[in-house]
Write a protein that holds these residues in place. Structure first.
Motif, PDB file in Angstrom:
ATOM      1  N   ASP A   1     -15.002  -5.433  -7.900  1.00 12.68           N
ATOM      2  CA  ASP A   1     -15.756  -6.593  -8.369  1.00 12.68           C
ATOM      3  C   ASP A   1     -17.243  -6.263  -8.287  1.00 12.68           C
ATOM      4  OD1 ASP A   1     -16.485  -6.974  -5.643  1.00 12.68           O
ATOM      5  OD2 ASP A   1     -14.833  -8.362  -5.315  1.00 12.68           O
ATOM      6  N   LYS A   2     -18.119  -7.261  -8.406  1.00 15.67           N
ATOM      7  CA  LYS A   2     -19.568  -7.004  -8.391  1.00 15.67           C
ATOM      8  C   LYS A   2     -20.034  -6.408  -7.069  1.00 15.67           C
ATOM      9  CE  LYS A   2     -20.835 -10.586 -11.674  1.00 15.67           C
ATOM     10  NZ  LYS A   2     -21.549 -11.840 -11.866  1.00 15.67           N
TER      11      LYS A   2
ATOM     12  N   THR B   1      -8.696  -9.635  -0.738  1.00 14.03           N
ATOM     13  CA  THR B   1      -9.762 -10.641  -0.708  1.00 14.03           C
ATOM     14  C   THR B   1     -10.229 -10.883   0.723  1.00 14.03           C
ATOM     15  OG1 THR B   1      -8.877 -11.670  -2.696  1.00 14.03           O
ATOM     16  CG2 THR B   1     -10.375 -12.998  -1.381  1.00 14.03           C
TER      17      THR B   1
END
Length: 152
Positions: free
Chosen positions: A46-47, A17
């Motif tokens: 993720d996106k 992250t």
């Protein structure tokens, strides 16, 4: 111009992250990671960021984390694909709208004191470079474990 990154993470599971935040803040479109210490990790894409794993190693009883491992995050707006995974490396192809594609290697080499394995890894890399250099640009990243004993 294009901004690339590389990180020798020494375990990525609890750091991805933060890495994604840093890549976004600095405009990185692709970041290779060595020493991921992951094995079939899920949920890293993720996106905004796609994750591709290269050579991964099974967890071993005597170690807390799976050994070695490489992978790469690529911004989902960039056309990219995993084109080859070897014993010591993975190769991503990034499409370059202004010219030839860019082939990026993420490597994890055996320690230079392990001469036979180290030479095997370099032989693999040399073959990959020969295969891709006539098609596009080459970028090599990773943990190369150079040693003064290595003659290459």
């Amino acid at each position: 111009y294009i901004v690339l990154g590389h990180w020798n993470a020494k375990a990525l599971a609890n750091k991805h992250t933060l890495l994604k935040e840093l890549m976004s803040r600095h405009g990185v479109c692709h970041c290779g990671v060595s020493e991921t210490h992951l094995y079939r990790a899920r949920g890293l894409s993720d996106k905004k960021w796609g994750w591709e794993a290269g050579p991964e190693h099974c967890p071993q009883l005597e170690h807390r984390l799976p050994p070695k491992g490489v992978g790469a995050f690529t911004d989902t707006r960039v056309r990219s694909s995993l084109v080859r995974t070897g014993k010591f490396s993975m190769w991503m192809r990034l499409e370059n709208p202004t010219g030839k594609p860019i082939f990026i290697a993420e490597c994890y080499m055996p320690h230079g004191s392990k001469l036979k394995e180290h030479r095997e890894a370099w032989d693999e890399m040399q073959q990959e470079v020969r295969d891709f250099c006539s098609v596009g640009h080459i970028v090599m990243c990773g943990d190369f474990h150079f040693s003064l004993q290595d003659e290459r």
